[in-house]
Scaffold this motif. Structure first.
Motif, PDB file in Angstrom:
ATOM      1  N   VAL A  61      -3.912  18.093 -88.512  1.00  0.00           N
ATOM      2  CA  VAL A  61      -4.155  18.298 -89.946  1.00  0.00           C
ATOM      3  C   VAL A  61      -3.060  17.619 -90.773  1.00  0.00           C
ATOM      4  CG1 VAL A  61      -4.340  20.026 -91.791  1.00  0.00           C
ATOM      5  CG2 VAL A  61      -5.483  20.404 -89.604  1.00  0.00           C
ATOM      6  N   TYR A  62      -1.809  17.693 -90.330  1.00  0.00           N
ATOM      7  CA  TYR A  62      -0.745  16.999 -91.060  1.00  0.00           C
ATOM      8  C   TYR A  62      -0.945  15.488 -91.012  1.00  0.00           C
ATOM      9  CZ  TYR A  62       2.006  21.172 -92.012  1.00  0.00           C
ATOM     10  OH  TYR A  62       2.444  22.382 -92.490  1.00  0.00           O
ATOM     11  N   THR A  63      -1.439  14.970 -89.895  1.00  0.00           N
ATOM     12  CA  THR A  63      -1.756  13.541 -89.819  1.00  0.00           C
ATOM     13  C   THR A  63      -2.877  13.208 -90.803  1.00  0.00           C
ATOM     14  OG1 THR A  63      -1.073  13.465 -87.505  1.00  0.00           O
ATOM     15  CG2 THR A  63      -2.505  11.687 -88.284  1.00  0.00           C
ATOM     16  N   LEU A  64      -3.874  14.073 -90.881  1.00  0.00           N
ATOM     17  CA  LEU A  64      -4.949  13.893 -91.848  1.00  0.00           C
ATOM     18  C   LEU A  64      -4.401  13.915 -93.276  1.00  0.00           C
ATOM     19  CD1 LEU A  64      -7.996  13.688 -92.461  1.00  0.00           C
ATOM     20  CD2 LEU A  64      -8.055  16.186 -92.394  1.00  0.00           C
TER      21      LEU A  64
ATOM     22  N   SER B 251      -5.479   9.446-101.998  1.00  0.00           N
ATOM     23  CA  SER B 251      -5.172  10.210-103.207  1.00  0.00           C
ATOM     24  C   SER B 251      -4.003  11.139-102.913  1.00  0.00           C
ATOM     25  CB  SER B 251      -6.389  11.038-103.629  1.00  0.00           C
ATOM     26  OG  SER B 251      -6.019  12.039-104.556  1.00  0.00           O
ATOM     27  N   PRO B 252      -2.930  11.028-103.691  1.00  0.00           N
ATOM     28  CA  PRO B 252      -1.794  11.937-103.466  1.00  0.00           C
ATOM     29  C   PRO B 252      -2.194  13.407-103.550  1.00  0.00           C
ATOM     30  CG  PRO B 252      -1.174  10.181-104.972  1.00  0.00           C
ATOM     31  CD  PRO B 252      -2.655  10.064-104.750  1.00  0.00           C
ATOM     32  N   TRP B 253      -3.095  13.732-104.452  1.00  0.00           N
ATOM     33  CA  TRP B 253      -3.523  15.129-104.600  1.00  0.00           C
ATOM     34  C   TRP B 253      -4.299  15.601-103.386  1.00  0.00           C
ATOM     35  CZ3 TRP B 253      -0.872  17.801-107.738  1.00  0.00           C
ATOM     36  CH2 TRP B 253      -0.346  17.221-108.895  1.00  0.00           C
ATOM     37  N   ALA B 254      -5.087  14.735-102.801  1.00  0.00           N
ATOM     38  CA  ALA B 254      -5.817  15.112-101.583  1.00  0.00           C
ATOM     39  C   ALA B 254      -4.841  15.382-100.444  1.00  0.00           C
ATOM     40  CB  ALA B 254      -6.804  14.012-101.191  1.00  0.00           C
ATOM     41  N   GLY B 255      -3.820  14.555-100.326  1.00  0.00           N
ATOM     42  CA  GLY B 255      -2.808  14.771 -99.295  1.00  0.00           C
ATOM     43  C   GLY B 255      -2.079  16.087 -99.473  1.00  0.00           C
ATOM     44  N   ILE B 256      -1.746  16.397-100.718  1.00  0.00           N
ATOM     45  CA  ILE B 256      -1.076  17.672-101.004  1.00  0.00           C
ATOM     46  C   ILE B 256      -1.990  18.841-100.682  1.00  0.00           C
ATOM     47  CG2 ILE B 256      -0.215  19.131-102.888  1.00  0.00           C
ATOM     48  CD1 ILE B 256       0.884  16.507-104.158  1.00  0.00           C
ATOM     49  N   ALA B 257      -3.266  18.718-101.035  1.00  0.00           N
ATOM     50  CA  ALA B 257      -4.221  19.807-100.767  1.00  0.00           C
ATOM     51  C   ALA B 257      -4.371  20.061 -99.273  1.00  0.00           C
ATOM     52  CB  ALA B 257      -5.576  19.480-101.387  1.00  0.00           C
ATOM     53  N   VAL B 258      -4.473  19.002 -98.485  1.00  0.00           N
ATOM     54  CA  VAL B 258      -4.630  19.171 -97.039  1.00  0.00           C
ATOM     55  C   VAL B 258      -3.358  19.785 -96.444  1.00  0.00           C
ATOM     56  CG1 VAL B 258      -4.975  17.967 -94.849  1.00  0.00           C
ATOM     57  CG2 VAL B 258      -6.322  17.307 -96.847  1.00  0.00           C
TER      58      VAL B 258
ATOM     59  N   ALA C  57      -1.124  21.606 -97.968  1.00  0.00           N
ATOM     60  CA  ALA C  57      -0.990  22.982 -98.446  1.00  0.00           C
ATOM     61  C   ALA C  57      -1.913  23.926 -97.686  1.00  0.00           C
ATOM     62  CB  ALA C  57      -1.281  23.051 -99.946  1.00  0.00           C
ATOM     63  N   SER C  58      -3.083  23.439 -97.279  1.00  0.00           N
ATOM     64  CA  SER C  58      -4.013  24.310 -96.558  1.00  0.00           C
ATOM     65  C   SER C  58      -3.437  24.740 -95.211  1.00  0.00           C
ATOM     66  CB  SER C  58      -5.367  23.620 -96.365  1.00  0.00           C
ATOM     67  OG  SER C  58      -5.254  22.548 -95.444  1.00  0.00           O
ATOM     68  N   ILE C  59      -2.834  23.831 -94.492  1.00  0.00           N
ATOM     69  CA  ILE C  59      -2.262  24.202 -93.194  1.00  0.00           C
ATOM     70  C   ILE C  59      -0.985  25.020 -93.388  1.00  0.00           C
ATOM     71  CG2 ILE C  59      -0.923  22.099 -92.778  1.00  0.00           C
ATOM     72  CD1 ILE C  59      -2.871  24.036 -90.117  1.00  0.00           C
TER      73      ILE C  59
ATOM     74  N   TYR D 130      -0.086  29.058 -92.071  1.00  0.00           N
ATOM     75  CA  TYR D 130       1.118  29.554 -91.399  1.00  0.00           C
ATOM     76  C   TYR D 130       1.755  30.730 -92.126  1.00  0.00           C
ATOM     77  CZ  TYR D 130       1.299  26.183 -87.651  1.00  0.00           C
ATOM     78  OH  TYR D 130       1.019  25.475 -86.517  1.00  0.00           O
ATOM     79  N   LEU D 131       1.295  31.037 -93.326  1.00  0.00           N
ATOM     80  CA  LEU D 131       1.793  32.205 -94.038  1.00  0.00           C
ATOM     81  C   LEU D 131       1.118  33.491 -93.573  1.00  0.00           C
ATOM     82  CD1 LEU D 131       2.055  30.773 -97.666  1.00  0.00           C
ATOM     83  CD2 LEU D 131       3.901  31.147 -96.018  1.00  0.00           C
TER      84      LEU D 131
END
Length: 78
Positions: free
Chosen positions: A38-41, A49-56, A58-60, A64-65
């Motif tokens: 997922v981090y590679t994705l 898109s920088p926002w898409a990268g941040i969203a992905v 943030a999801s993983i 972990y929380l």
């Protein structure tokens, strides 16, 4: 990815705790592989898109929380 490398090294060198349930070891291994994927994705998505990268990412990170799965141990039978 660093956690996956540490975990893999620990498995390879037989450094994991004695009696750790093999099912838990498989679960943790796939969890580390999945999160690295997922981090590679997230990296690939950030190229689009920088926002898409941040969203992905943030999801993983959000996953972990959640409370971690408790390790299971096999009782040694004598």
């Amino acid at each position: 990815t660093a956690w996956l490398a540490l975990w893999t090294y620990g498995r390879w060198r037989d450094l994991l705790a004695d009696g750790l349930d093999p099912a838990y070891v498989r679960f943790a291994t796939w969890q580390y592989i999945g999160s690295s994927g997922v981090y590679t994705l997230a990296i690939v998505a950030s190229l689009i898109s920088p926002w898409a990268g941040i969203a992905v990412a943030a999801s993983i990170t959000g996953a972990y929380l959640l409370p971690p799965r408790e390790p299971k141990y096999i009782e040694h039978q004598h």
